[in-house]
Design an enzyme around this catalytic site. Structure first.
Site, PDB file in Angstrom:
ATOM      1  N   CYS A  92      50.508  37.204  11.182  1.00 37.40           N
ATOM      2  CA  CYS A  92      51.241  36.088  11.807  1.00 37.40           C
ATOM      3  C   CYS A  92      52.751  36.316  11.774  1.00 37.40           C
ATOM      4  O   CYS A  92      53.459  35.879  12.687  1.00 37.40           O
ATOM      5  CB  CYS A  92      50.947  34.771  11.094  1.00 37.40           C
ATOM      6  SG  CYS A  92      49.317  34.106  11.428  1.00 37.40           S
ATOM      7  N   HIS A 127      59.442  31.865   3.189  1.00 33.93           N
ATOM      8  CA  HIS A 127      58.159  32.189   3.810  1.00 33.93           C
ATOM      9  C   HIS A 127      58.397  32.822   5.189  1.00 33.93           C
ATOM     10  O   HIS A 127      59.024  32.207   6.063  1.00 33.93           O
ATOM     11  CB  HIS A 127      57.356  30.893   3.921  1.00 33.93           C
ATOM     12  CG  HIS A 127      55.960  31.062   4.401  1.00 33.93           C
ATOM     13  ND1 HIS A 127      55.628  31.020   5.733  1.00 33.93           N
ATOM     14  CD2 HIS A 127      54.806  31.266   3.732  1.00 33.93           C
ATOM     15  CE1 HIS A 127      54.312  31.184   5.859  1.00 33.93           C
ATOM     16  NE2 HIS A 127      53.794  31.336   4.651  1.00 33.93           N
ATOM     17  N   GLU A 142      54.610  34.428   0.148  1.00 33.29           N
ATOM     18  CA  GLU A 142      54.430  35.085   1.458  1.00 33.29           C
ATOM     19  C   GLU A 142      55.791  35.286   2.103  1.00 33.29           C
ATOM     20  O   GLU A 142      56.021  34.930   3.255  1.00 33.29           O
ATOM     21  CB  GLU A 142      53.522  34.243   2.350  1.00 33.29           C
ATOM     22  CG  GLU A 142      52.175  33.931   1.713  1.00 33.29           C
ATOM     23  CD  GLU A 142      51.209  33.225   2.653  1.00 33.29           C
ATOM     24  OE1 GLU A 142      51.578  32.169   3.194  1.00 33.29           O
ATOM     25  OE2 GLU A 142      50.107  33.727   2.855  1.00 33.29           O
ATOM     26  N   GLY A 173      57.595  21.027   7.344  1.00 33.31           N
ATOM     27  CA  GLY A 173      57.398  21.816   6.126  1.00 33.31           C
ATOM     28  C   GLY A 173      56.969  23.226   6.477  1.00 33.31           C
ATOM     29  O   GLY A 173      57.213  24.170   5.731  1.00 33.31           O
ATOM     30  N   HIS A 174      56.308  23.366   7.618  1.00 32.54           N
ATOM     31  CA  HIS A 174      56.010  24.673   8.213  1.00 32.54           C
ATOM     32  C   HIS A 174      56.484  24.616   9.654  1.00 32.54           C
ATOM     33  O   HIS A 174      55.811  24.045  10.516  1.00 32.54           O
ATOM     34  CB  HIS A 174      54.513  24.958   8.165  1.00 32.54           C
ATOM     35  CG  HIS A 174      54.171  26.382   8.527  1.00 32.54           C
ATOM     36  ND1 HIS A 174      54.697  27.026   9.623  1.00 32.54           N
ATOM     37  CD2 HIS A 174      53.347  27.273   7.926  1.00 32.54           C
ATOM     38  CE1 HIS A 174      54.196  28.247   9.687  1.00 32.54           C
ATOM     39  NE2 HIS A 174      53.387  28.431   8.663  1.00 32.54           N
ATOM     40  N   CYS A 217      44.634  31.804   9.758  1.00 32.56           N
ATOM     41  CA  CYS A 217      45.719  31.705  10.735  1.00 32.56           C
ATOM     42  C   CYS A 217      45.852  32.966  11.593  1.00 32.56           C
ATOM     43  O   CYS A 217      46.144  32.879  12.791  1.00 32.56           O
ATOM     44  CB  CYS A 217      47.040  31.431  10.023  1.00 32.56           C
ATOM     45  SG  CYS A 217      47.352  32.524   8.621  1.00 32.56           S
TER      46      CYS A 217
HETATM   47  O1  FUB Z   1      50.460  27.625   6.254  1.00 31.64           O
HETATM   48  C1  FUB Z   1      49.732  27.969   7.399  1.00 31.64           C
HETATM   49  C2  FUB Z   1      49.602  29.457   7.477  1.00 31.64           C
HETATM   50  O2  FUB Z   1      48.899  29.925   6.334  1.00 31.64           O
HETATM   51  C3  FUB Z   1      50.902  30.214   7.449  1.00 31.64           C
HETATM   52  O3  FUB Z   1      51.502  30.393   8.675  1.00 31.64           O
HETATM   53  C4  FUB Z   1      50.475  31.490   6.853  1.00 31.64           C
HETATM   54  O4  FUB Z   1      51.548  32.266   6.386  1.00 31.64           O
HETATM   55  C5  FUB Z   1      49.543  31.042   5.773  1.00 31.64           C
HETATM   56  O5  FUB Z   1      50.255  30.658   4.646  1.00 31.64           O
HETATM   57 ZN    ZN Z   2      48.408  34.430   9.414  1.00 35.54          ZN
END
Ligand code: FUB
Ligand code: ZN
Length: 630
Positions: free
Chosen positions: A314, A244, A296, A183-184, A380
Site C-alpha cells: 500500500c 506511518h 509501519e 486518523g488515517h 488492505c
Molecule cells: O490502517 C489501515 C491499513 O492497515 C493501513 O493503510 C495499512 O498500513 C495497515 O496498517
Molecule cells: Zn496494505
C-alpha cells in the site's frame, strides 16, 4: 483531474486505453480473471461482506468479524472490480457489484452514517476514537469505489450513498460542532475526487478543513500522534515524511489534489519539499517505502534496511499516486520516473504470478521467510493492488493543451481526444520491459499540429528516435519528455530504441546497508539474486565482479516469461560457513561463480527462498588471474 485548474496534464479515462498484450496486459488479465474473483471469495469467507449483511437484516444473524477497518477492503475491491469492467465488460461481475452495493447500503444508518464497526453497542463511541477508528478512512474508500463504479457504468447508487454520508459530516461535524480528524488520511483525496465528480465545492472545502489541522487544539493531540498519523496539524507546516508510511503518503496525495484544485502556493511548497525528502533518502530502489515495522513507518533519511524493510504494498501504491499528482501539476518526468520504479518493482512484486498470493511487505532481501500469502486479516494490500492493476491504462497517457503524453510503454491502443477536440487513436507495439523497441502509430482523425510528448526514461542513456523512418530532429536527455511537435496525420509512426544496457546502481554512502554493494537494473526492472538460480552458492556469499558484464537471456518458460541476467561473479568460497563470526582475517571474494539474476518482482514465486537485491561489488583485479571466471 481533467478540469483541475493547476493540472498541466489531464488523465485519459481508463476505458480509453486497452492493454493489448505483453507485460502489463498479462498482469491485468490475471488481476481481472483470477485475483479479483478469488479475493471476493476470501472476503466472504472472512466475514467482510457479512459485516454489512448483518446490519441490513433484522436478525443480526452473525457476529461482526475482523479488524475495525474491514469495510474499506470491500470498497477497494469494488473499486478494482469497477475499473476492470472498463477494460473487460462482464455482466456477471457487474451484477455481483450491484448486489454488494445493495448489501452495503442496507447497512447505512438513516442519518447517512455508515460503518459496520461503530454501530450497535459501539454507536455511542462514534467519532470518539478518531485517531484509530478509521471511520473517515473507510468513507474515503467508499467514495473512491463509488466514483469508479459511477465512471465506468454510470450507476450512482453507491455514489449517492457515499454522498449521504458526506452530507451527514457537513451537517453534524466541523468548526463549532464535532471536530473531525483523519486518523488515517485517505478521505482528503476522495473528497477532492468527489468535488471533481459532482462540482460541489463544499466537498473540496471539507478536504481543506481536514488538511488544515484547525482542530488540533480542540482534539488535544499528542506530538507522537501528529507524527504517526501525518494529520491533525497543518499540512503546510510539514517539513519531512515521518510516521506511518501509508498515512503520510495518502495525506500528501490528498494535499496534492487540494493544490491541483486551489493553486494554494503554500501547499505546493510543502509538496515539493516532501517529495525531495522522499526521493533524497527514504525510498528504496524498488520504489518501496517504509523502513520500520514499528508503526509501519518511515525511518530516518538513509535508513533503508534490506531484509527488515517494511515496504508495504500500500505504501508503494500511495507513493505512486502522490507522484501521479505531482506529474499532473508539472509534466516533469522526474515524477514519472518514481512512478515507474514503484510500478514495475515494489508494486508489481505485491501480487504473485498466479494472482492469488500477495505481499504485505516487499523486502529487498529475504532469509526465506514466507512473504506471499493468500489472505491477511489486515487485507488492505490485495485490493489496493487490484485497483492499481485494473486501472493501469489510465496512468499510461495524458493530454495537455498542446498535445498527448506517453508515460509508460506497453502494447496498447488509445482511443481518446486531444484537448482541441480532435479524436486521436494510437497503437503502441513494444517488447518492453524486456526489449528496447517501441513503435507508436499516431492517428488523429484529421491532420493536426500538436506535440507528442514521449518519455525518455532515466535509465535509457542512449535513446534513438525516428519519425516515419527519419531520425527525429528534436533533442532530448534521459529522464525528460521529448517534445515531438509537428503536423501529425493518420498512420504517422514514431519509433524509439531505448537503451537496455544493464545498469549498476549504487546507493548514497550514507545508506550503511548498501555501502560497497550494487543493485542491478535493466530497463525499468530492478533485479535480484534468488537461491534457486545459484546452485551450490549461497546468494549471501555472492559478489559482483567489477567491471561487471551482465548478459541477458530470454527465458520464455521461466516465471511467466522473463529475461534473466547472467554474470560471472565471485564468492567467498566454501570456508565461509565454518569460519568464526569475528576474526582479523580480511575476506576477499575470489572463487568464480556463475550468477543468474531475475527481476525483483518475481521473487518467492517458486516458494520462500534466500534473496537479495543489493549485492557486494568487488574489483576483479583483486582476484588472481588464473581464478577469474572464463
Ligand atoms: O490502517 C489501515 C491499513 O492497515 C493501513 O493503510 C495499512 O498500513 C495497515 O496498517
Ligand atoms: Zn496494505
Amino acid at each position: 483531474m481533467s478540469r483541475s485548474p493547476q493540472a498541466k496534464l489531464h488523465p485519459v479515462p481508463v476505458r480509453a486505453v486497452q492493454l493489448t498484450g505483453g507485460f502489463w496486459a498479462q498482469r491485468q488479465r490475471l488481476t481481472i480473471e483470477r485475483s479479483i474473483p478469488t479475493l471476493l471469495t476470501l472476503l466472504e469467507e472472512h466475514g467482510v461482506v457479512d459485516n454489512f449483511r448483518r446490519l441490513g437484516s433484522t436478525t443480526n444473524y452473525v457476529q461482526r468479524r475482523g479488524p475495525l477497518y474491514t469495510d474499506s477492503d470491500l470498497y477497494k475491491w469494488i473499486e478494482g472490480a469497477a475499473w476492470s469492467l472498463a477494460s473487460k465488460p462482464d455482466v456477471k461481475l457487474e451484477a455481483t457489484i450491484d448486489q454488494l452495493v445493495d448489501v452495503i447500503l442496507a447497512a447505512q444508518q438513516p442519518d447517512g452514517y455508515l460503518n459496520t464497526y461503530w454501530v450497535e453497542d459501539r454507536a455511542g463511541q462514534r467519532w470518539q476514537q478518531q485517531t484509530g477508528g478509521h471511520e473517515l478512512y473507510c468513507l474515503g474508500h467508499m467514495i473512491q469505489g463509488a466514483i469508479a463504479y459511477y465512471r465506468v457504468t454510470g450507476k450512482r447508487k453507491l455514489l449517492d450513498g457515499s454522498i449521504r454520508f458526506v452530507e451527514y459530516l457537513l451537517r453534524e461535524t466541523g468548526p463549532g460542532k464535532q471536530p473531525l480528524l483523519t486518523g488515517h488520511p485517505e478521505l482528503e483525496l476522495a473528497l477532492a475526487e468527489l468535488y471533481r465528480t459532482t462540482g460541489d465545492a463544499r466537498y473540496l472545502k471539507l478536504s481543506g478543513y481536514l488538511l488544515s489541522g484547525v482542530e488540533q487544539e480542540r482534539l488535544k493531540l499528542r506530538p507522537s500522534q501528529l507524527e504517526y498519523m501525518f494529520s491533525g496539524s497543518p499540512f503546510v507546516e510539514r517539513t519531512h515524511f515521518e510516521g506511518h508510511a501509508v498515512r503520510a503518503l495518502y495525506a500528501a496525495t490528498g494535499a496534492a489534489d487540494y493544490y491541483l484544485e486551489t493553486g494554494d502556493a503554500a501547499y505546493w511548497k510543502t509538496l515539493e519539499r516532501l517529495w525531495a525528502d522522499l526521493v533524497g533518502g527514504k525510498m528504496f530502489v524498488t520504489g518501496g517505502v517504509g523502513s520500520r515495522a514499528s508503526g509501519e513507518s518511515f525511518g530516518d533519511s538513509y535508513e533503508l534496511p534490506n531484509r527488515q524493510a517494511y515496504t508495504e504494498s500500500c505504501a508503494a501504491i500511495a507513493g505512486f499516486l502522490f507522484n501521479q499528482r505531482m506529474l499532473a501539476a508539472t509534466g516533469d518526468a522526474k515524477y514519472t520516473d518514481v512512478m515507474e520504479r514503484a510500478l514495475y518493482n515494489g508494486i508489481n512484486s505485491g501480487m504473485s504470478l498466479d494472482g492469488t498470493l500477495y505481499c504485505y511487505r516487499n523486502p529487498l532481501a529475504s532469509g526465506g521467510e514466507k512473504i506471499r500469502n493468500p489472505w491477511y486479516d489486515t487485507c488492505c494490500c490485495p485490493p489496493n493492488l487490484q485497483r492499481t492493476f485494473a486501472a493501469l491504462g489510465g496512468y499510461f497517457y495524458s493530454t495537455s493543451k498542446d498535445g498527448l503524453w506517453v508515460h509508460f510503454f506497453d502494447n496498447s491502443k488509445l482511443d481518446w481526444k486531444l484537448e482541441s477536440g480532435t479524436r486521436i487513436q494510437t497503437e503502441t507495439k513494444t517488447g518492453q520491459p524486456w526489449t528496447g523497441d517501441v513503435e507508436i502509430v499516431v492517428s488523429p482523425e484529421k491532420a493536426e499540429t500538436f506535440t507528442l510528448y514521449v518519455r525518455i526514461p532515466s535509465w535509457s542513456e542512449k535513446s534513438v528516435i525516428w519519425i516515419n523512418g527519419k531520425p527525429a530532429e528534436q533533442k532530448w536527455t534521459p529522464n525528460s519528455y521529448v517534445a515531438l511537435r509537428r503536423e501529425w496525420k493518420a498512420g504517422d509512426q514514431v519509433r524509439v530504441a531505448l537503451d537496455m544496457e544493464p545498469r549498476l546502481l549504487r546507493a548514497n554512502p550514507r545508506v550503511p546497508e548498501d555501502y560497497g554493494k550494487v543493485a542491478v537494473q535493466r530497463g525499468p526492472l530492478v533485479y535480484c539474486l534468488e537461491q534457486e538460480d545459484q546452485p551450490g552458492t549461497s546468494v549471501f556469499d555472492a559478489a559482483i565482479s567489477m567491471p561487471a558484464a551482465l548478459v541477458p537471456e530470454e527465458k520464455a518458460g521461466l516465471l511467466g516469461g522473463i529475461t534473466v541476467l547472467h554474470h560471472k561473479g565471485l564468492t567467498f568460497g566454501s570456508k565461509v560457513e565454518s569460519a568464526p563470526l569475528y576474526s582479523t582475517k580480511e575476506w576477499t571474494a575470489r572463487t568464480p561463480v556463475d550468477l543468474t539474476f531475475v527481476p525483483y518482482y518475481v521473487f518467492h514465486n517458486r516458494g520462500p527462498a534466500h534473496m537479495e537485491v543489493w549485492v557486494p561489488a568487488v574489483a576483479a583485479a583483486t582476484v588472481p588471474k588464473n581464478q577469474l571466471a572464463q
